[in-house]
Design a protein around this motif. Structure first.
Motif, mmCIF file in Angstrom:
data_model
loop_
_atom_site.group_PDB
_atom_site.id
_atom_site.type_symbol
_atom_site.label_atom_id
_atom_site.label_comp_id
_atom_site.label_asym_id
_atom_site.label_seq_id
_atom_site.Cartn_x
_atom_site.Cartn_y
_atom_site.Cartn_z
ATOM 1 N N LEU A 123 0.802 -1.220 0.000
ATOM 2 C CA LEU A 123 0.000 0.000 0.000
ATOM 3 C C LEU A 123 0.834 1.270 0.000
ATOM 4 O O LEU A 123 0.494 2.245 -0.686
ATOM 5 N N ALA A 124 1.922 1.284 0.778
ATOM 6 C CA ALA A 124 2.727 2.508 0.876
ATOM 7 C C ALA A 124 3.813 2.574 -0.186
ATOM 8 O O ALA A 124 4.186 3.663 -0.628
ATOM 9 N N HIS A 136 1.604 1.337 -3.814
ATOM 10 C CA HIS A 136 0.368 2.127 -3.938
ATOM 11 C C HIS A 136 -0.744 1.326 -4.610
ATOM 12 O O HIS A 136 -1.511 1.864 -5.417
ATOM 13 N N ARG A 194 -4.338 -0.619 -4.672
ATOM 14 C CA ARG A 194 -5.647 -0.185 -4.169
ATOM 15 C C ARG A 194 -6.381 -1.374 -3.564
ATOM 16 O O ARG A 194 -6.463 -2.448 -4.169
ATOM 17 N N TRP A 226 -3.157 -3.553 -8.359
ATOM 18 C CA TRP A 226 -2.037 -2.648 -8.600
ATOM 19 C C TRP A 226 -2.024 -2.217 -10.057
ATOM 20 O O TRP A 226 -1.814 -3.044 -10.947
ATOM 21 N N PRO A 237 3.034 7.487 -9.035
ATOM 22 C CA PRO A 237 2.771 7.499 -7.589
ATOM 23 C C PRO A 237 1.905 8.698 -7.225
ATOM 24 O O PRO A 237 2.043 9.776 -7.823
ATOM 25 N N PRO A 238 0.992 8.540 -6.276
ATOM 26 C CA PRO A 238 0.133 9.666 -5.896
ATOM 27 C C PRO A 238 0.939 10.793 -5.264
ATOM 28 O O PRO A 238 1.992 10.561 -4.656
ATOM 29 N N THR A 244 -7.239 4.020 2.146
ATOM 30 C CA THR A 244 -6.526 4.915 1.224
ATOM 31 C C THR A 244 -5.017 4.829 1.376
ATOM 32 O O THR A 244 -4.285 5.380 0.547
ATOM 33 N N GLY A 245 -4.527 4.162 2.413
ATOM 34 C CA GLY A 245 -3.084 4.082 2.576
ATOM 35 C C GLY A 245 -2.693 3.344 3.838
ATOM 36 O O GLY A 245 -3.529 2.736 4.528
#
Length: 265
Positions: free
Chosen positions: A133-134, A137, A139, A168, A174-175, A252-253
């Motif tokens: 997730l980190a 990224h 979902r 993924w 990346p956000p 979300t993260g």
């Protein structure tokens, strides 16, 4: 002095497929491959043009034979590649080899016309949550209770197999960093999952909630004295996700200190 470098390549000969099974059994601390995968199934998957690779440490001088230290298997779906199993030997973890395997898998998927990769992971394993997730990224699609039923594969013995299903989009940028990151209420290591069995905290902003993770769930499962605590974490995190979802929150993260970060939809 010779140097060893990692290399990834497809495997399809039975000898290397059996090596891959042995590697994966060591990663999962499984006594047998019954609940993982066997060499004949791997051969059939490779024959059907699925993703079956080994990660080898190769001696640049050729003085030592190649050593398989990891393996990955993924299955073709209609519109996505499903990453079935990926593992690196315990003694080789923390060296970036898992990231190397995942990027290789993404490059292969892109070459085959896939745009996303999907897989599942245990929400209690903090390092995997951070990586998925980190770092990648990916979902979160959904939380699934006891997805695989009872497994006897070493790491999951005696536990229910709750999983997060994730997707993924490896092509996406990346956000951008959140200009107002969530401030967590201290380390989740201090969460008393027996005293507070519903493992979720709703923040005062009315927008976010947090779900804690244990620092090392695998160590808890291995120690007979801690198995009840490991089960309490399983059901506590399940209850936390259930309550968050019922109140309209989605992941979300993942915070640097080990919290799932969820935001109201």
């Amino acid at each position: 002095m010779s140097r060893r470098q990692p290399t990834i390549r497809p495997i399809e000969q039975i000898e290397e497929l059996e090596q891959a099974v042995t590697v994966l059994c060591r990663v999962w601390a499984a006594k047998t491959p019954v609940d993982l995968i066997n060499a004949s199934t791997l051969w059939a998957m490779a024959e059907a043009d699925n993703y079956v690779v080994g990660l080898f440490m190769v001696d640049e001088d050729g003085a030592e034979p190649d050593e398989m230290v990891g393996a990955a298997v993924a299955i073709r779906g209609r519109k996505h590649l499903h990453s079935h199993i990926v593992g690196v030997l315990p003694g080789m973890q923390g060296l970036g080899l898992g990231s190397l395997l995942k990027r290789h898998e993404a490059d292969w998927a892109a070459g085959e016309g896939f745009e996303v990769i999907r897989w599942t992971f245990d929400p209690l394993v903090r390092r995997n949550a951070h990586f998925n997730l980190a770092k990648l990224h990916a979902r979160v699609e959904k939380y699934q209770d006891n997805l695989y039923g009872s497994l006897d594969d070493g790491l999951n013995d005696g536990d229910e197999t709750d999983r997060l299903v994730i997707e993924w989009d490896f092509r996406a940028d990346p956000p951008a960093d959140d200009p107002a990151p969530v401030v967590t209420p201290g380390s989740p290591d201090r969460w008393d999952v027996t005293g507070r069995p519903e493992a979720v905290v709703f923040l005062d902003d009315g927008v976010h909630c947090l779900i804690p993770t244990p620092p090392d769930i695998e160590a808890l499962r291995k120690d007979d004295r801690d198995r009840d605590l490991a089960k309490a974490w399983r059901f506590g995190v399940r209850a936390g996700f259930s309550k968050a979802e019922a109140n309209g929150y989605a992941v979300t993260g993942f915070s640097p200190d080990g919290w799932y970060v969820l935001r109201r939809r």
